[in-house]
Design an enzyme around this catalytic site. Structure first.
Site, PDB file in Angstrom:
ATOM      1  N   CYS A   1      37.172  25.821  21.607  1.00 14.09           N
ATOM      2  CA  CYS A   1      36.948  24.983  22.793  1.00 14.09           C
ATOM      3  C   CYS A   1      38.212  24.379  23.395  1.00 14.09           C
ATOM      4  O   CYS A   1      38.547  24.671  24.541  1.00 14.09           O
ATOM      5  CB  CYS A   1      35.985  23.871  22.434  1.00 14.09           C
ATOM      6  SG  CYS A   1      34.389  24.499  21.915  1.00 14.09           S
TER       7      CYS A   1
HETATM    8  N1  LIG Z   1      31.820  26.518  18.446  1.00 15.80           N
HETATM    9  C1  LIG Z   1      31.794  25.353  19.055  1.00 15.80           C
HETATM   10  O1  LIG Z   1      32.106  24.331  18.455  1.00 15.80           O
HETATM   11  C2  LIG Z   1      31.351  25.234  20.499  1.00 15.80           C
HETATM   12  C3  LIG Z   1      31.092  23.951  21.013  1.00 15.80           C
HETATM   13  C4  LIG Z   1      30.639  23.819  22.311  1.00 15.80           C
HETATM   14  C5  LIG Z   1      30.472  24.967  23.103  1.00 15.80           C
HETATM   15  N2  LIG Z   1      30.745  26.209  22.596  1.00 15.80           N
HETATM   16  C6  LIG Z   1      30.548  27.370  23.457  1.00 15.80           C
HETATM   17  O2  LIG Z   1      29.372  28.072  23.051  1.00 15.80           O
HETATM   18  C7  LIG Z   1      29.534  29.472  23.283  1.00 15.80           C
HETATM   19  C8  LIG Z   1      29.293  30.238  21.991  1.00 15.80           C
HETATM   20  O3  LIG Z   1      30.272  29.846  21.064  1.00 15.80           O
HETATM   21  P1  LIG Z   1      30.111  30.104  19.512  1.00 15.80           P
HETATM   22  O4  LIG Z   1      31.162  29.277  18.865  1.00 15.80           O
HETATM   23  O5  LIG Z   1      28.698  29.914  19.094  1.00 15.80           O
HETATM   24  O6  LIG Z   1      30.495  31.677  19.444  1.00 15.80           O
HETATM   25  P2  LIG Z   1      30.376  32.655  18.172  1.00 15.80           P
HETATM   26  O7  LIG Z   1      31.446  33.668  18.340  1.00 15.80           O
HETATM   27  O8  LIG Z   1      30.292  31.858  16.922  1.00 15.80           O
HETATM   28  O9  LIG Z   1      28.968  33.357  18.362  1.00 15.80           O
HETATM   29  C9  LIG Z   1      28.651  34.152  19.466  1.00 15.80           C
HETATM   30  C10 LIG Z   1      27.664  35.218  19.039  1.00 15.80           C
HETATM   31  O10 LIG Z   1      27.300  35.952  20.209  1.00 15.80           O
HETATM   32  C11 LIG Z   1      27.137  37.330  19.850  1.00 15.80           C
HETATM   33  N3  LIG Z   1      27.203  38.131  21.073  1.00 15.80           N
HETATM   34  C12 LIG Z   1      28.282  38.516  21.782  1.00 15.80           C
HETATM   35  N4  LIG Z   1      27.900  39.203  22.884  1.00 15.80           N
HETATM   36  C13 LIG Z   1      26.543  39.257  22.864  1.00 15.80           C
HETATM   37  C14 LIG Z   1      25.568  39.813  23.735  1.00 15.80           C
HETATM   38  N5  LIG Z   1      25.903  40.425  24.868  1.00 15.80           N
HETATM   39  N6  LIG Z   1      24.266  39.709  23.384  1.00 15.80           N
HETATM   40  C15 LIG Z   1      23.907  39.067  22.249  1.00 15.80           C
HETATM   41  N7  LIG Z   1      24.788  38.505  21.387  1.00 15.80           N
HETATM   42  C16 LIG Z   1      26.091  38.594  21.702  1.00 15.80           C
HETATM   43  C17 LIG Z   1      28.265  37.557  18.858  1.00 15.80           C
HETATM   44  O11 LIG Z   1      28.034  38.686  18.055  1.00 15.80           O
HETATM   45  C18 LIG Z   1      28.241  36.246  18.042  1.00 15.80           C
HETATM   46  O12 LIG Z   1      27.390  36.333  16.929  1.00 15.80           O
HETATM   47  C19 LIG Z   1      30.949  29.641  23.844  1.00 15.80           C
HETATM   48  O13 LIG Z   1      30.889  29.646  25.237  1.00 15.80           O
HETATM   49  C20 LIG Z   1      31.658  28.385  23.379  1.00 15.80           C
HETATM   50  O14 LIG Z   1      32.730  28.035  24.229  1.00 15.80           O
HETATM   51  C21 LIG Z   1      31.160  26.359  21.300  1.00 15.80           C
END
Ligand SMILES: NC(=O)c1ccc[n+]([C@@H]2O[C@H](COP(=O)([O-])OP(=O)(O)OC[C@H]3O[C@@H](n4cnc5c(N)ncnc54)[C@H](O)[C@@H]3O)[C@@H](O)[C@H]2O)c1
Length: 433
Positions: free
Chosen positions: A272
């Site tokens: 982030c």
């Molecule tokens: N991790 C954090 O602390 C956090 C906090 C706030 C917001 N976010 C936001 O949330 C979003 C997700 O982040 P995350 O940390 O959970 O990511 P992550 O990488 O942990 O998980 C994302 C998942 O999406 C899957 N994926 C990718 N493309 C796909 C598709 N087309 N269809 C289905 N699945 C698909 C991946 O295989 C993975 O398992 C991002 O935009 C991030 O900026 C994350």
């Protein structure tokens, strides 16, 4: 049509699909399943799907016990088969939004998820984007694609943006007790979204447009990035002035109003803080505006790993040692304490820089057994007498609570502490940022 969707949501018979079973998607899926909805996790990663099916968690905020219970009870299932979308009433997009090599937004996962949804979209579905992104993504990019189906937003289907606010490792605040921003493309979209999230979040904060919600999320993380950049520069200035920056921040923190403490460190990491401000900067570039605070903070924060290495060189020099050929032990490599997330971790840059300067580098981290670098993969070593005494310098990069800092301070001959983890421990062999 939205009345027909509100009824199954209020009866918790609506089927919810969460696309992307990562740090954000998995805990969300678990919460909805826990309160009685039938939830399907959809992920392109077949390993994650298989683990979810057998109730094995890969995220510290979700226990395998909880996941297993929901999976065995049939409340939470997982699949890579996108045709399941046509069976769902609600689809939540939680896919990654990283930067590409040019440090521009890479929203290819969002677009691919939207493409799959478009193929299966039908009347009576709500789509909510949770992924962090630049203002305009929901109404400029997603809405036109969904409209190509001939369906009408706010009437036939519903579209909303609700950014995730998770703070990994921050246990008092989870999904339920962290207020959540919600915005609909139309008033009916907002109403359905509120109904959907109400069972799992105590306080919902509706805002007037999806752009407002998108910018709100970016403000929150840009605020952190800029303040961390400011305090990182303060650490450099304090060192030049011969002042302890930690004491300064602690003293300033006694002011009961108008000051909020931020702390310096080895650089920023995670999905982030280093990434999100770049989404805002990119969008503003398309409008011919240069985001100067973001640029400056990103420069300063990006230089911190190099600054840490300079501190190591200076500290070793004082004891008559040079970095070339020395043994350096890195303590903690994840991007923040008590999480097992390595994404964008400054520890990796620090280790690469030390290795470029011909140091032998080991690392200790209870969360990370192996660390893949550009040329080699390092295996974690135990934090014991042998490794602490064998190191010419120990660099504390991540201050996990599990580490015994008194033991580290007593055993190592030279320490560079980038987190003030050794606060209160006296010793001229401890160099703090
Ligand atoms: N991790 C954090 O602390 C956090 C906090 C706030 C917001 N976010 C936001 O949330 C979003 C997700 O982040 P995350 O940390 O959970 O990511 P992550 O990488 O942990 O998980 C994302 C998942 O999406 C899957 N994926 C990718 N493309 C796909 C598709 N087309 N269809 C289905 N699945 C698909 C991946 O295989 C993975 O398992 C991002 O935009 C991030 O900026 C994350």
């Amino acid at each position: 049509m939205y009345q027909y969707l509100l009824a199954p949501i209020s009866q918790r018979s609506a089927r919810i699909g969460v696309m992307g079973l990562g740090y954000i998607g998995l805990p969300l899926a678990v919460e909805w399943a826990r309160v009685g909805f039938s939830v399907t996790g959809i992920d392109t990663d077949s390993e994650r799907v298989a683990m979810c099916q057998v109730g094995k968690s890969w995220i510290s905020s979700v226990s395998s016990d909880d996941l297993g219970l929901l999976a065995r009870g049939g409340h939470l299932t997982a699949t890579s088969d996108l045709t399941v979308i046509s069976e769902l009433e609600a689809i939540i997009i939680c896919v990654p939004t990283p930067l590409n090599k040019m440090k521009d937004p890479d929203i290819s996962a969002v677009l691919s998820a939207v493409e799959s949804i478009t193929t299966h979209l039908h009347q009576g579905q709500i789509i909510v984007l949770e992924s962090t992104t630049y203002p305009g993504t929901t109404d400029e990019l997603i809405l036109p694609r969904l409209r190509q189906t001939g369906l009408t937003v706010g009437v036939d289907f519903f579209l909303a943006y609700s950014p995730e606010r998770t703070d990994p490792g921050n246990s008092p605040y989870g999904l339920q007790n962290t207020p959540k921003i919600v915005a609909g493309v139309t008033p009916t979209c907002l109403e359905v979204t509120i109904a959907l999230y109400k069972p799992v979040v105590n306080t919902l904060v509706p805002v007037s447009s999806t752009r407002t919600a998108e910018l709100t999320k970016l403000l929150e993380n840009t605020f952190r990035a800029v303040n961390i950049g400011m305090v990182n520069e303060l650490a450099i200035m304090a060192d030049l002035l011969g002042v302890n920056v930690w004491e300064v921040i602690s003293a300033a923190g006694t002011k009961p109003f108008g000051f909020m403490p931020f702390y310096p460190g080895p650089g920023i990491g995670g999905h982030c803080i280093p990434v999100d401000p770049q989404y805002l900067a990119w969008k503003l570039r398309t409008l011919n505006y240069r985001t100067r605070f973001i640029q400056l903070a990103s420069e300063i924060n990006g230089q911190m790993p190099r600054y840490v290495v300079e501190r190591v060189i200076t500290a070793m020099n004082e004891t008559g040692k040079c970095l070339n050929g020395s043994h350096i032990l890195i303590v903690g490599v994840t991007y923040k304490r008590d999480v097992r997330d390595l994404r964008e971790s400054p520890a990796i840059d620090i280790i690469e820089l030390l290795r470029e300067r011909k140091a032998h580098v080991d690392f200790a981290d209870p969360y990370i057994p192996k660390l893949a670098l550009m040329e080699v993969t390092l295996v974690a070593v135990p934090l014991d007498d042998e490794h602490l005494q064998g190191a010419d310098c120990v660099v504390i990069v991540t201050d996990h609570r599990d580490f015994d800092y008194l033991y580290i301070a007593k055993t190592a001959s030279l320490i560079v502490d980038t987190r003030n983890a050794t606060t209160g421990i006296v010793g001229s062999h401890i160099w703090r940022l």
